[in-house]
Scaffold this motif. Structure first.
Motif, PDB file in Angstrom:
ATOM      1  N   CYS A 181      -6.638  -8.692  16.416  1.00  0.00           N
ATOM      2  CA  CYS A 181      -6.537  -8.386  18.282  1.00  0.00           C
ATOM      3  C   CYS A 181      -7.906  -9.228  17.675  1.00  0.00           C
ATOM      4  CB  CYS A 181      -6.362  -7.660  19.149  1.00  0.00           C
ATOM      5  SG  CYS A 181      -6.378  -8.106  20.775  1.00  0.00           S
ATOM      6  N   ASP A 227      -1.153  -8.590  20.813  1.00  0.00           N
ATOM      7  CA  ASP A 227      -0.659  -9.783  20.955  1.00  0.00           C
ATOM      8  C   ASP A 227      -0.803 -10.626  20.956  1.00  0.00           C
ATOM      9  OD1 ASP A 227      -1.610 -11.699  23.443  1.00  0.00           O
ATOM     10  OD2 ASP A 227      -2.864 -10.030  24.366  1.00  0.00           O
ATOM     11  N   ASN A 230      -3.125 -14.139  21.825  1.00  0.00           N
ATOM     12  CA  ASN A 230      -4.252 -14.242  20.615  1.00  0.00           C
ATOM     13  C   ASN A 230      -4.523 -15.772  20.420  1.00  0.00           C
ATOM     14  OD1 ASN A 230      -5.721 -11.812  20.419  1.00  0.00           O
ATOM     15  ND2 ASN A 230      -4.937 -11.159  19.379  1.00  0.00           N
ATOM     16  N   THR A 254       4.160  -8.531  22.656  1.00  0.00           N
ATOM     17  CA  THR A 254       3.272  -7.409  23.782  1.00  0.00           C
ATOM     18  C   THR A 254       2.424  -8.750  23.693  1.00  0.00           C
ATOM     19  OG1 THR A 254       3.883  -5.417  21.976  1.00  0.00           O
ATOM     20  CG2 THR A 254       1.433  -6.180  23.127  1.00  0.00           C
ATOM     21  N   ILE A 255       1.672  -8.543  24.938  1.00  0.00           N
ATOM     22  CA  ILE A 255       0.684  -9.469  25.524  1.00  0.00           C
ATOM     23  C   ILE A 255       0.149  -8.619  26.648  1.00  0.00           C
ATOM     24  CG2 ILE A 255       0.352 -11.255  26.908  1.00  0.00           C
ATOM     25  CD1 ILE A 255       2.914 -12.780  26.481  1.00  0.00           C
ATOM     26  N   LYS A 256      -1.283  -9.322  26.253  1.00  0.00           N
ATOM     27  CA  LYS A 256      -2.441  -7.895  27.214  1.00  0.00           C
ATOM     28  C   LYS A 256      -2.458  -9.095  28.265  1.00  0.00           C
ATOM     29  CE  LYS A 256      -7.462  -8.634  26.741  1.00  0.00           C
ATOM     30  NZ  LYS A 256      -7.369  -6.712  27.014  1.00  0.00           N
ATOM     31  N   HIS A 259      -4.246 -11.835  28.931  1.00  0.00           N
ATOM     32  CA  HIS A 259      -3.603 -13.286  28.830  1.00  0.00           C
ATOM     33  C   HIS A 259      -2.598 -14.198  29.518  1.00  0.00           C
ATOM     34  CE1 HIS A 259      -5.075 -12.906  24.060  1.00  0.00           C
ATOM     35  NE2 HIS A 259      -6.732 -13.613  25.140  1.00  0.00           N
ATOM     36  N   CYS A 280       3.446  -4.796  28.083  1.00  0.00           N
ATOM     37  CA  CYS A 280       1.765  -4.960  28.494  1.00  0.00           C
ATOM     38  C   CYS A 280       1.507  -3.413  27.994  1.00  0.00           C
ATOM     39  CB  CYS A 280       2.063  -5.887  29.308  1.00  0.00           C
ATOM     40  SG  CYS A 280       0.281  -6.472  29.859  1.00  0.00           S
TER      41      CYS A 280
END
Length: 473
Positions: A181, A227, A230, A254-256, A259, A280
């Motif tokens: 990441c 993520d 990325n 999966t995403i922050k 982002h 998340c």
């Protein structure tokens, strides 16, 4: 060489961490036997014939579980070379070596495993004892990946399923498009190994892997990248190609939060290509806690991201670290009230109410005075620093919530009832009257799409997980 690859736990997924190195090793001409101890028993003859036994340690729970089988492996085959590989291997090197592990491989481990087997083969041919480890204990070299070999792994229907918006179960295939990441959240176990870097799995390899998964029954794909955004360009091209090849396949990523805000313009593309769910790591609604964790988002950012996901028609699976030394009892109450206010009770897996911060060796949280004030000596067996909350009520509440959630998480109790009971426990801890039905109506929320194996991140394994490992021979 005879190689046994072992996995203990990967959140209900068919382990990519076995299928990928198996393909590399077979391409080099070695015999590989894969065992997933979350669904299979350990066969004594398989272990006895092995030249190399390599245990996959991608997360804390998997490493704790793998530690329980080392003694059995050594007793069955004391001559086999023992390796641990994956994210948690280098973080716990001293302890693993004290148990008899001879080689530690972290980061991009496939090439390291191939190099290790070649070294063992040379030593065997020369009739000498294996030399000390010469392979890098952590490698971040860019690799040309090989399509994973899943032929000897248990069928996909042995693993978790995706429950769609209609309540129908869909068979899940698991793959990875990136590793590592680019961010450095202080509590994240990826950071001590990757240090803010990530590596891309080549698009054709990912697509070929998905083709194979679909052929073997996958109706939904989980991308396990820490993520998915990325590398947003890589991600967009990949999901467009996936949808072109398999227009009926849904997927989750999966995403922050950061982002989701920065790349909100990509959400319609995700929706159009059948993204059904975004996991998340929200972690907290407490601004101080978010600052300590260095999450790089605010509670307001999360609410904006939630609006964007809902506008795109993509469900949210939020994960939290509900118990931290940086969050007060009032903060925990606010966490629950915010979930209710944002209509997220149906989205939250019950275990998320009980997640307690895990502080592994090498964690950047150790640099914070708030952490140093509450931690004890490193616990080698538990693989983490124990900590005590400044407010004793919070530690007792954690025990009460954990015990309750563990009792009901696989029962027929609804998420709404679980939420209300957890809220009642928090009110009781704070000396407040029980929450009223007027303030917190008893209507059952819609159950959001989800994968039916709860997400455990930054937390210690539950008692049930430690007891379920199949180690019989």
């Amino acid at each position: 060489m005879q190689v046994v690859l072992l996995s203990t736990y990967e959140i209900g997924r068919q382990p990519f961490g076995l299928a990928s190195p198996a393909a590399w090793l077979r391409r080099a001409g070695h015999s590989v036997h894969c065992v997933d101890l979350s669904t299979q028993k350990l066969e004594g003859n398989t272990v006895r014939e092995a030249d190399l036994i390599a245990c996959y340690a991608p997360m804390h729970t998997a490493t704790r579980l793998a530690n329980t089988v080392i003694q059995k492996l050594v007793s069955l085959n004391p001559e086999a070379h023992l390796c641990f590989y994956g994210l948690y291997a280098p973080m716990n090197e001293d302890y693993l070596r004290s148990l008899g592990v001879q080689t530690i491989l972290g980061g991009e481990f496939e090439q390291g495993l191939c190099d290790l087997v070649e070294r063992l083969a040379r030593d065997d041919a020369a009739g000498r004892d294996p030399t000390s480890q010469i392979e890098p204990r952590v490698s971040l070299e860019r690799q040309e990946f090989v399509t994973p070999d899943r032929g000897v792994l248990p069928a996909l229907d042995h693993y978790a399923h995706f429950i769609d918006s209609a309540g129908q179960a869909r068979t899940v295939g698991y793959t990875e498009a990136t590793r590592g990441c680019k961010h450095t959240c202080r509590h994240c176990p990826i950071v001590p190994v990757y240090g803010g870097r990530f590596r891309v799995v080549q698009q054709q390899v990912v697509l070929d892997d998905i083709d194979n998964l679909v052929r073997t029954g996958a109706e939904h794909i989980t991308f396990g990248d820490p993520d998915f955004l990325n590398a947003p360009g890589h991600a967009r091209k990949l999901v467009e190609a996936l949808h072109s090849r398999h227009p009926d396949i849904t997927y989750d990523v999966t995403i922050k939060v950061e982002h989701l805000v920065k790349h909100a313009q990509l959400l319609p593309t995700l929706a159009e290509t059948n993204c059904a769910l975004v996991t998340c790591a929200v972690e907290s609604f407490d601004e101080h806690a978010l600052e300590v964790l260095d999450k790089q988002h605010s509670p307001q950012d999360f609410e904006y991201a939630l609006e964007q996901l809902r506008a795109a028609g993509i469900a949210l699976n939020p994960t939290f670290v509900a118990f931290m030394p940086y969050v007060s009892l009032e903060g925990y109450l606010d966490f629950l009230r915010t979930l209710h206010r944002l209509d997220l009770v149906g989205n939250v897996a019950p275990v998320q109410y009980a997640i307690r911060l895990l502080i592994p060796r090498g964690s950047l949280l150790l640099d914070r005075p708030e952490t140093q004030a509450v931690i004890g000596e490193f616990d080698e067996e538990a693989l983490c620093y124990p900590w005590t909350h400044p407010d004793p009520r919070m530690d007792q509440l954690h025990t009460d919530v954990s015990d309750y959630v563990e009792r009901v998480q696989n029962s027929e109790v609804s998420r709404a009832e679980i939420f209300r009971n957890v809220l009642t426990l928090a009110h009781r801890a704070a000396g407040l009257p029980a929450p009223s039905a007027a303030e917190f109506p008893t209507d059952e929320p819609d159950l959001a799409p989800h994968v039916d194996e709860p997400w455990y991140c930054c937390a210690e394994p539950t008692t049930n997980q430690l007891l379920q490992l199949e180690v019989g021979v």
